[in-house]
Design a protein around this motif. Structure first.
Motif, PDB file in Angstrom:
ATOM      1  N   ARG A 116       0.827  -1.214   0.000  1.00  0.00           N
ATOM      2  CA  ARG A 116       0.000   0.000   0.000  1.00  0.00           C
ATOM      3  C   ARG A 116       0.858   1.261   0.000  1.00  0.00           C
ATOM      4  NH1 ARG A 116      -4.647  -0.274   4.314  1.00  0.00           N
ATOM      5  NH2 ARG A 116      -4.956  -2.168   3.064  1.00  0.00           N
ATOM      6  N   GLU A 117       2.008   1.195   0.679  1.00  0.00           N
ATOM      7  CA  GLU A 117       2.887   2.360   0.762  1.00  0.00           C
ATOM      8  C   GLU A 117       3.403   2.767  -0.615  1.00  0.00           C
ATOM      9  OE1 GLU A 117       6.713   3.788   3.481  1.00  0.00           O
ATOM     10  OE2 GLU A 117       6.371   1.650   3.102  1.00  0.00           O
ATOM     11  N   VAL A 148      10.595   5.325  -0.709  1.00  0.00           N
ATOM     12  CA  VAL A 148       9.879   4.053  -0.661  1.00  0.00           C
ATOM     13  C   VAL A 148      10.603   3.005  -1.495  1.00  0.00           C
ATOM     14  CG1 VAL A 148       7.736   2.892  -1.326  1.00  0.00           C
ATOM     15  CG2 VAL A 148       7.639   5.102  -0.178  1.00  0.00           C
TER      16      VAL A 148
END
Length: 269
Positions: A116-117, A148
């Motif tokens: 999800r990140e 990320v």
């Protein structure tokens, strides 16, 4: 809606130097083997995205993020009768390297991940189609996406960095000029730091990215003007938004309601 889901289409936009984005839906179309000289990072939004990458068959499902590294041969197309949909970014590796402050580029071993990140970081780079381009927002979003990527790739964190004394001046200038706006190029020229260094350091000290900080200062001005009874269209332009619709989107995202409803609540008190 049914027609939209059954036809092949592609939307493509060059957002700035080294950054393009696209969204697409395909039922029949397939890409033959090809290479990019960029990172291609996206999220599957519909169906199954089937592709061959590093000699193996891959499948990305709805909500999965996928990573294609520069100069890696791949193909792609629908993996079922429903077809596929996706959003994708094409980012110059030099931008990722600069956003991380140098060092080796991140290499994500698994080209498909349910994270999800990562999906949120990809979405943050996509502009609303009706919003004007903002360099400051792009730099912030690329910094977040690079971080990320590095985390996903297992890159070691860099050493602690002392706060940059110029950040207080940046903070004050962004506050004073939030309505008129200030470009990343101007900030780089004024303070002798690249945009990614400024974005990383600003978030570390003030807890938000520079572009988010500017948006919130604009919204502060908008709330004060609404309380004074200024018409919403005038509020939007005076606070630095492109138009009333732009103000409404940002206001709702920050406060969970529209400027019009906010005004009604103030009047009802």
């Amino acid at each position: 809606m049914a027609t939209e889901r059954r036809r092949d289409w592609l939307r493509y936009r060059s957002s700035g130097p080294g950054l393009d984005w696209a969204e697409a839906a395909f039922v029949r179309h397939r890409f033959s083997p090809h290479r990019h000289d960029t990172y291609a990072i996206g999220v599957t939004t519909r169906g199954v995205q089937a592709f061959t990458y590093r000699g193996a068959a891959r499948a990305s499902l709805v909500g999965d993020a996928f990573f294609l590294h520069p100069d890696e041969l791949h193909d792609g197309g629908p993996g079922g009768e429903e077809g596929l949909g996706y959003r994708i970014l094409y980012i110059d590796p030099a931008l990722i390297g600069a956003a991380l402050g140098g060092g080796p580029l991140p290499f994500v071993a698994d080209p498909v991940a349910r994270a999800r990140e990562i999906a949120a970081a990809v979405d943050a780079v996509f502009p609303h189609p009706e919003d004007p381009r903002e360099e400051l927002r792009e730099a912030d979003a690329i910094c977040a996406l690079a971080a990320v990527l590095a985390k996903t790739a297992g890159c070691p964190a860099g050493p602690p960095v002392a706060p940059d004394p110029a950040l207080k001046q940046v903070h004050d200038q962004l506050t004073d000029r939030c309505a008129e706006g200030i470009s990343t190029s101007e900030l780089e020229g004024l303070y002798g730091r690249d945009r990614f260094t400024l974005a990383r350091q600003f978030r570390r000290i003030y807890g938000v990215s520079p572009s988010r900080f500017v948006t919130l200062r604009r919204l502060d001005r908008a709330r004060r003007a609404i309380a004074d009874g200024t018409p919403l269209a005038e509020v939007a332009l005076a606070a630095g938004f492109a138009d009333q619709a732009h103000l409404t989107r940002q206001f709702r995202a920050a406060y969970g309601t529209t400027p019009g409803r906010w005004r009604s609540l103030l009047r009802a008190a």
